[in-house]
Design an enzyme around this catalytic site. Structure first.
Site, PDB file in Angstrom:
ATOM      1  N   GLU A 284       0.825  -1.215   0.000  1.00 29.10           N
ATOM      2  CA  GLU A 284       0.000   0.000   0.000  1.00 29.10           C
ATOM      3  C   GLU A 284       0.853   1.256   0.000  1.00 29.10           C
ATOM      4  OE1 GLU A 284      -3.017   0.262   3.100  1.00 29.10           O
ATOM      5  OE2 GLU A 284      -4.507  -0.631   1.808  1.00 29.10           O
ATOM      6  N   HIS A 305       8.873 -26.877  -1.088  1.00 27.98           N
ATOM      7  CA  HIS A 305       8.269 -28.003  -1.797  1.00 27.98           C
ATOM      8  C   HIS A 305       7.098 -27.560  -2.665  1.00 27.98           C
ATOM      9  CE1 HIS A 305      10.652 -30.954   0.507  1.00 27.98           C
ATOM     10  NE2 HIS A 305      10.709 -29.921   1.338  1.00 27.98           N
ATOM     11  N   LYS A 419     -14.002   0.142  -4.202  1.00 34.27           N
ATOM     12  CA  LYS A 419     -15.116   0.531  -3.334  1.00 34.27           C
ATOM     13  C   LYS A 419     -16.172   1.254  -4.145  1.00 34.27           C
ATOM     14  CE  LYS A 419     -12.416   1.320   0.843  1.00 34.27           C
ATOM     15  NZ  LYS A 419     -11.857   2.346   1.688  1.00 34.27           N
TER      16      LYS A 419
HETATM   17  O1  PA5 Z   1      -3.370   1.298   5.974  1.00 36.75           O
HETATM   18  C1  PA5 Z   1      -4.469   1.781   5.789  1.00 36.75           C
HETATM   19  O2  PA5 Z   1      -4.684   2.992   5.943  1.00 36.75           O
HETATM   20  C2  PA5 Z   1      -5.636   0.924   5.372  1.00 36.75           C
HETATM   21  O3  PA5 Z   1      -5.251  -0.381   5.137  1.00 36.75           O
HETATM   22  C3  PA5 Z   1      -6.704   0.944   6.458  1.00 36.75           C
HETATM   23  O4  PA5 Z   1      -6.148   0.510   7.666  1.00 36.75           O
HETATM   24  C4  PA5 Z   1      -7.904   0.041   6.088  1.00 36.75           C
HETATM   25  O5  PA5 Z   1      -8.434   0.428   4.878  1.00 36.75           O
HETATM   26  C5  PA5 Z   1      -8.977   0.143   7.176  1.00 36.75           C
HETATM   27  O6  PA5 Z   1      -9.366   1.463   7.365  1.00 36.75           O
HETATM   28  P1  PA5 Z   1     -10.188   1.936   8.612  1.00 36.75           P
HETATM   29  O7  PA5 Z   1      -9.358   1.776   9.819  1.00 36.75           O
HETATM   30  O8  PA5 Z   1     -10.502   3.375   8.335  1.00 36.75           O
HETATM   31  O9  PA5 Z   1     -11.447   1.093   8.666  1.00 36.75           O
END
Ligand code: PA5
Length: 446
Positions: A284, A305, A419
């Protein structure tokens, strides 16, 4: 200070030019300074850098809440996804006895939309009293919101309106979001995810610490590990001794030379979810603007394996980061056998760790000779303290690495695309035009 994690990058010398590596070291050093001075992209989300110096004040409240929840039910469901899930999952999986009875059972929800998963979870919860810890920084993420609705209804049937308040804890933003509003109106105990800490950098906030405490682990040792790593990399600003600079520089040099996939490897199954946490952190943070190393993982020797064949002889664009664990917690010796029909008599008397370490050493040489560069991250043992060090190291190196690559390591704009489409296809008001377009596309695809 205890043993500090070390990083070895010398083995990549066979694959990259030393001058190029030196240039990337300089770039990583400049990036680290920019990060510390708050001059890099996304600098409003660098609060996690300073968390190790602050956490002590919060641990008492976390401990008290964990003790209260543990005393009132044998199970807690932790609801969250992404950065609001993976840190706690990685830590508790790394520390738990895989076959032992847990002091307090943690189960997870809201990290998937699978109907079968949640139905099975409810079946399990039917026969037990439980708490819910719901974690969402934005407070609006679909997966945990759905799971929380389902679980709230289920819990309500068990404990009634009066019991809800004491059985639910929310970890969310201090002021904004649907979860924050609900927690305030329902009077749930809450913990705050600071504004300047993004989800995947939040393991040293209540997001990681409350589940860790609930499961019965030492949150002070975890925080101390984070603190010692922060101190160690603060002191080592020079390129030679700073492991965050070394790792960030090594992987960017490899990327520049066509090594576009990084495989995180451990020889301990306890670290499988640590790798999942690492993949989210790096994927990310770096995968954007058509750039970024693809983070993947395998668990050895199990996957020698399966994926071992590809790694040894497949397309040559891979490099490895091996997490070497020096000491096991237990000693187990390979027994002798009078007939030696399995032909492993020469191993009898050795501990499993000796064998595992030789497998690791042999694989490193084989993979290097097969054209796969190897970076090694060594830690003493798997415990709260070392995991604290390891996670802070990976977070810091990730931010530095993102800056070296030229991206903002603290945003995730790409996550919105799925989304938007999902909401449109589910008929969210305001998404009508998009829905028509997507349904047309689905029809065209057959
Ligand atoms: O690293 C990040 O920002 C994302 O992976 C969020 O943690 C994830 O989308 C969950 O978001 P939230 O805590 O707002 O529900």
């Amino acid at each position: 200070m205890n043993n500090i994690i070390s990083v070895t990058i010398k083995d990549i010398g066979l694959f990259v030019n030393t001058d190029e590596l030196t240039t990337f070291m300089e770039s990583a050093k400049t990036s680290l300074i920019a990060l510390r001075e708050g001059r890099g992209r996304g600098n409003e989300f660098t609060g996690w850098l300073r968390l190790p110096d602050k956490t002590v004040s919060e641990t008492e409240g976390i401990r008290k809440c964990a003790a209260r929840l543990r005393s009132q039910a044998p199970v807690t469901v932790v609801v969250g996804i992404g950065g609001s899930y993976l840190g706690a999952k990685a830590l508790t999986e790394a520390l738990r006895d895989p076959f032992g009875k847990q002091e307090h059972t943690l189960v997870f929800a809201g990290h998937t939309l699978s109907e079968d998963y949640h139905a099975a979870l409810l079946r399990f919860l039917d026969s037990t009293l439980y708490n819910i810890v719901v974690i969402s920084k934005s407070g609006t993420t679909t997966e945990p919101a759905i799971a929380f609705r389902i679980l709230r209804d289920h819990l309500h049937n068990k404990v009634g309106e009066r019991g809800m308040k004491s059985h639910i804890v929310a970890i969310t933003d201090a002021r904004r979001g649907a979860l924050h509003s609900l927690a305030v109106s329902e009077g749930y105990e809450t913990f705050v995810i600071p504004d300047d800490v993004g989800g995947r950098y939040s393991v040293l906030t209540p997001v990681g610490m409350l589940p860790l405490a609930l499961a019965g682990y030492d949150i002070d040792a975890f925080a101390e590990g984070m603190r010692d790593m922060a101190l160690s990399v603060r002191e080592g600003n020079d390129t030679a001794s700073n492991i965050a600079i070394a790792y960030a520089a090594a992987r960017n040099t490899l990327y520049q030379n066509g090594y576009t996939t990084e495989i995180l490897i451990s020889y301990e199954p306890a670290l499988v979810f640590l790798a999942e946490w690492w993949k989210q952190l790096y994927g990310e943070s770096e995968g954007k603007e058509s750039k970024g190393i693809f983070p993947s993982s395998v668990s050895f020797t199990t996957d020698l394996h399966s994926m071992g064949q590809y790694i040894q002889q497949g397309e040559r664009k891979l490099f490895e980061t091996v997490i070497h664990v020096e000491e096991p917690h237990h000693r187990l010796v390979v027994p002798g056998a009078s007939d030696d029909s399995d032909g492993i008599g020469f191993i009898a008397g050795k501990t499993l760790s000796e064998v595992n370490h030789k497998a690791e050493a042999g694989t490193r040489i084989a993979h290097t000779e097969g054209g796969v560069p190897v970076i090694t991250v060594s830690l003493q043992r798997i415990d709260e303290y070392n995991l604290g060090q390891l996670m802070y190291f990976f977070e810091l190196a990730c931010a530095v690495s993102g800056y070296v690559l030229g991206v903002n390591p603290f945003d995730q704009p790409g996550v919105e695309s799925y989304k938007k489409n999902m909401f449109a296809l589910l008929g969210k008001p305001g998404f009508e035009a998009e829905r028509e377009r997507l349904e047309g596309e689905l029809k065209a695809q057959g």
